[in-house]
Design a protein around this motif. Structure first.
Motif, PDB file in Angstrom:
ATOM      1  N   TRP A 152     -14.395   3.276  -0.731  1.00  0.00           N
ATOM      2  CA  TRP A 152     -14.793   4.572  -0.180  1.00  0.00           C
ATOM      3  C   TRP A 152     -14.922   4.462   1.336  1.00  0.00           C
ATOM      4  O   TRP A 152     -15.578   3.560   1.848  1.00  0.00           O
ATOM      5  N   TRP A 153     -14.242   5.371   2.026  1.00  0.00           N
ATOM      6  CA  TRP A 153     -14.345   5.454   3.486  1.00  0.00           C
ATOM      7  C   TRP A 153     -13.620   6.695   3.958  1.00  0.00           C
ATOM      8  O   TRP A 153     -13.182   7.509   3.136  1.00  0.00           O
ATOM      9  N   GLN A 154     -13.490   6.851   5.263  1.00  0.00           N
ATOM     10  CA  GLN A 154     -12.937   8.082   5.835  1.00  0.00           C
ATOM     11  C   GLN A 154     -12.137   7.790   7.104  1.00  0.00           C
ATOM     12  O   GLN A 154     -12.312   6.734   7.715  1.00  0.00           O
ATOM     13  N   THR A 155     -11.335   8.771   7.488  1.00  0.00           N
ATOM     14  CA  THR A 155     -10.571   8.679   8.728  1.00  0.00           C
ATOM     15  C   THR A 155     -11.442   8.200   9.890  1.00  0.00           C
ATOM     16  O   THR A 155     -11.024   7.389  10.706  1.00  0.00           O
ATOM     17  N   VAL A 190      -8.225   4.391  -3.497  1.00  0.00           N
ATOM     18  CA  VAL A 190      -8.851   4.961  -2.304  1.00  0.00           C
ATOM     19  C   VAL A 190      -8.563   6.451  -2.201  1.00  0.00           C
ATOM     20  O   VAL A 190      -7.510   6.899  -2.637  1.00  0.00           O
ATOM     21  N   GLY A 191      -9.501   7.177  -1.643  1.00  0.00           N
ATOM     22  CA  GLY A 191      -9.203   8.548  -1.233  1.00  0.00           C
ATOM     23  C   GLY A 191      -9.953   9.616  -1.974  1.00  0.00           C
ATOM     24  O   GLY A 191     -10.224  10.675  -1.432  1.00  0.00           O
ATOM     25  N   ILE A 209      -4.961   7.566   7.865  1.00  0.00           N
ATOM     26  CA  ILE A 209      -5.706   6.384   8.309  1.00  0.00           C
ATOM     27  C   ILE A 209      -5.483   5.189   7.384  1.00  0.00           C
ATOM     28  O   ILE A 209      -5.413   4.047   7.841  1.00  0.00           O
ATOM     29  N   THR A 210      -5.353   5.423   6.086  1.00  0.00           N
ATOM     30  CA  THR A 210      -5.156   4.298   5.166  1.00  0.00           C
ATOM     31  C   THR A 210      -3.942   3.481   5.585  1.00  0.00           C
ATOM     32  O   THR A 210      -3.966   2.252   5.586  1.00  0.00           O
ATOM     33  N   CYS A 244       0.866  -1.173   0.000  1.00  0.00           N
ATOM     34  CA  CYS A 244       0.000   0.000   0.000  1.00  0.00           C
ATOM     35  C   CYS A 244       0.904   1.224   0.000  1.00  0.00           C
ATOM     36  O   CYS A 244       1.728   1.403   0.894  1.00  0.00           O
ATOM     37  N   MET A 245       0.756   2.034  -1.031  1.00  0.00           N
ATOM     38  CA  MET A 245       1.666   3.168  -1.226  1.00  0.00           C
ATOM     39  C   MET A 245       1.231   4.415  -0.448  1.00  0.00           C
ATOM     40  O   MET A 245       1.831   5.475  -0.593  1.00  0.00           O
TER      41      MET A 245
END
Ligand code: WT7
Length: 681
Positions: free
Chosen positions: A435-438, A408-409, A333-334, A326-327
């Motif tokens: 799709w999501w958030q901190t 993501v993001g 959070i990611t 994961c870059m």
């Protein structure tokens, strides 16, 4: 109440919706399905609302508990929900110790330094165990930290960062990792808000070919924190090159300590993982909101770890044999969920790359993938756009093979998605648009990679156990395929959801729940849909397409920036009287902030003032937030009541003609003047 629908983002988001037509489906390759962790559609039945909340036991059972819980979901303090109450667990144990019997000699982390002549470094689970124990011993016995204390970690992308996080988790110490690219000031604000006595940092790191001095930011952070009423007693400094100090700043006697020296006293030390209450706090993660003050999402231990482990296994399709890269940066959070906690809880090999994806050229990620045999790749649209622009044909030159890729993001444009699929994935990998958030801990919407077809530009349905819904302004549900955008909400709580905003329950309730909550005192979770703050559309097939923020937040290259935060930086410049920041669409970064300032009476506009505004943003927040354009305007377009019309400015910034009716403004004539100014840039 939640702040009114804001100006600003509306215009450009509506345009996105109009221009993106429905795309066709792409189906997951057969060999992916054959090896996938989840191919059974009945998972959606098991995780249906009828089986809520007990369905999440299936995820919780992926972990090792010191004590099993008695209550899956406690709603007595709604909307602050508690998961797995009565349970005891340790996150560090789950990410390390429990894997030793089987995977002791397998790489837990592979660190890739930015300089390409330096070889990647593998850290086995045994190595990780040793390092985390020794550092935990140091934190406990030298620093005196104990469960519940907060520590601010301001570090680059190096192995020592997850080592520091996991050492905290081992002791029950709450970590607050601040993205390394943040300035010392931004770090200091977060030290003060979290009331950390200790900062963990590193002397320097490589970025874009240079060894940057990072420790200097700690000096600034300490000053700012002290102004905010928080004294920092100890600064722990890791050396980027052990044995050598790579910073210009002097060490302050009695306050600054080189970790690599101190650790010599802790060789061979072991620290028992502290069994923590499931609803204890694992970490704080700051994010931007509608007011200037950054807020920390407070994440739990048991619920969070359960959720990231479940989604890593089924949505990321991580197996222990996989080499997963994961870059993202661990400072967001990611990185917490999908570089550190999720992959390590599953005994995978997680790659950590120190530097810039395009350094020294746009072939770098593909060389890393080839060399390490990466088979799961995770990044953001902004990186994909950049790599596509600089090296569209680079992936074809390298011999790697991804089975799975994540985006993501931010919303990904279908054109960019297709390049990712064809060129990067070589038409052999599945893509999940997550799709999501901190605030959420883990994924909310995504296709399940071996179950659903992919649709470019659409995230997909809610993941198992997540039941999204779109409400209009009055709380009416928009039906499937209505072709209208509205506020996307989640009907139910889930284990990865944050517990509250650190120290500000009122803000937690008002920002995320107040708008659609009808009974303030309800203890029933059904009365508390979670409002994400994004506009979205729901297609007839049940796939959600996320359009972007409905509040004053700008998503710059996947980094959330509050317009109020940026505006208050501008006002630091003495000549500036008023500032307005609006989002402008950008080919590479998705959105960038455009800054408008009006000067104090008698001050003449100058390039110096423009530069001072850019500098102020760099110093207060970080280089990554630096705006491209600062416009010094004679006056802001204002309503009769004196409110700045950001929507008008956003329209102008995006070179659109649709300014709408401005005749009701206090100063309509200024719109033409600003328009000319913008078009001449
Ligand atoms: C905002 C959250 C946790 C992910 C990293 C960013 C936008 C996120 C997507 C996506 C469209 C997306 C939303 C969201 N966003 N993922 N797949 N498609 N938009 O976390 O900094 O908390 O930002 O990022 O606008 O609200 P974050």
């Amino acid at each position: 109440m939640v702040e009114k629908k804001t100006e600003g983002t509306e215009v450009s988001e509506a345009e996105v919706a109009v221009h993106w037509k429905e795309e066709g489906y792409y189906h997951p390759p057969r060999d992916f399905i054959a090896q996938a962790n989840m191919t059974d559609e009945s998972i959606y039945k098991r995780f249906s609302l009828e089986n809520f909340p007990d369905c999440f036991k299936e995820y919780a059972d992926l972990l090792s508990w010191d004590q099993y819980w008695h209550t899956t979901l406690d709603t007595s303090d709604a909307p602050c929900f508690k998961w797995f109450v009565g349970g005891k667990i340790n996150a560090s144990y789950n990410c390390i110790d429990r894997h030793l019997a089987k995977y002791r000699n397998k790489a837990a982390i592979i660190f890739v330094p930015e300089p390409e002549d330096a070889d990647p470094v593998s850290i086995t689970y045994q190595d990780l165990y040793v390092r985390v124990n020794e550092f935990a011993a140091l934190l406990r016995d030298f620093v005196g930290l104990k469960a519940g204390d907060r520590v601010t970690i301001h570090m680059p992308m190096v192995t020592e960062l997850p080592v520091s996080m996991l050492a905290c988790a081992r002791l029950g110490v709450i970590h607050s990792v601040v993205f390394g690219g943040f300035s010392g000031q931004a770090c200091g604000d977060r030290v003060a808000d979290s009331k950390s006595h200790v900062i963990i940092t590193m002397d320097g790191y490589y970025r874009n070919g240079q060894l940057l001095d990072h420790k200097q930011k700690a000096e600034e952070a300490i000053k700012i924190a002290e102004k905010g009423g928080q004294k920092v007693d100890k600064v722990l400094i890791w050396q980027r090159h052990p044995g050598k100090y790579s910073s210009e700043t002097k060490l302050v006697e009695g306050r600054d300590f080189i970790v690599n020296d101190l650790l010599k006293k802790y060789v061979g030390k072991r620290v028992d993982p502290v069994p923590m209450p499931a609803e204890g706090i694992l970490f704080l993660m700051y994010t931007s909101g509608t007011t200037g003050k950054p807020k920390a999402a407070q994440h739990s231990i048991g619920g969070y770890l359960t959720y990231v482990t479940g989604t890593s296994k089924y949505v990321q399709d991580i197996h222990p044999e996989d080499v997963y890269w994961c870059m993202a940066d661990i400072g967001w959070i990611t990185g917490h969920s999908y570089i550190v906690y999720g992959p390590l809880a599953l005994a995978a090999t997680s790659v950590i790359y120190e530097g810039v994806p395009t350094y020294p050229d746009a072939g770098r990620p593909w060389r890393i993938a080839q060399r390490l045999n990466v088979n799961i790749f995770h990044t953001a649209p902004t990186a994909i756009r950049g790599l596509r622009k600089l090296g569209p044909d680079e992936p074809a030159k390298y011999n790697y093979r991804f089975k799975h890729m994540t985006t993501v993001g931010e919303p990904i444009e279908p054109e960019v998605w297709k390049w990712y699929y064809k060129s990067v994935g070589k038409e052999k990998a599945v893509i999940v648009d997550t799709w999501w958030q901190t605030e959420n801990g883990g994924f909310l919407c995504s296709t399940m990679p071996a179950i659903h077809p992919m649709k470019p530009g659409s995230a997909g349905p809610g993941v198992p156990g997540i039941h999204p819904v779109i409400f209009d302004e009055d709380g009416k549900e928009l039906p499937l395929g209505s072709n209208k955008a509205g506020n996307v909400c989640i009907r139910n709580p889930w284990p990865g959801m944050f517990q509250t905003i650190w120290g500000d329950r009122a803000r937690y309730v008002s920002t995320y729940f107040a708008k659609y909550n009808k009974k303030k005192d309800s203890k029933d979770w059904r009365d508390w849909p979670y409002m994400a703050g994004d506009a979205a559309m729901l297609a007839a097939d049940g796939y959600f397409r996320i359009l972007g923020r409905v509040d004053d937040v700008i998503n710059v290259a996947g980094h959330r920036l509050g317009t109020k935060e940026l505006e208050s930086c501008c006002l630091v410049v003495p000549e500036v009287a008023e500032a307005a920041v609006v989002p402008r669409n950008d080919e590479l970064k998705g959105k960038i902030p455009d800054v408008y300032v009006a000067l104090k009476p008698g001050v003449k506009p100058s390039k110096e003032i423009e530069e001072a505004v850019k500098k102020a943003i760099e110093e207060n927040i970080g280089k990554f937030a630096r705006p491209k354009d600062v416009y010094i305007v004679p006056d802001m377009p204002k309503t009769r009541s004196g409110k700045i019309m950001r929507r008008v400015l956003a329209t102008l910034s995006n070179r659109s003609d649709k300014v709408g009716d401005v005749t009701t403004l206090m100063n309509p004539e200024v719109v033409e003047v600003i328009k000319k100014m913008v078009l001449e840039r």
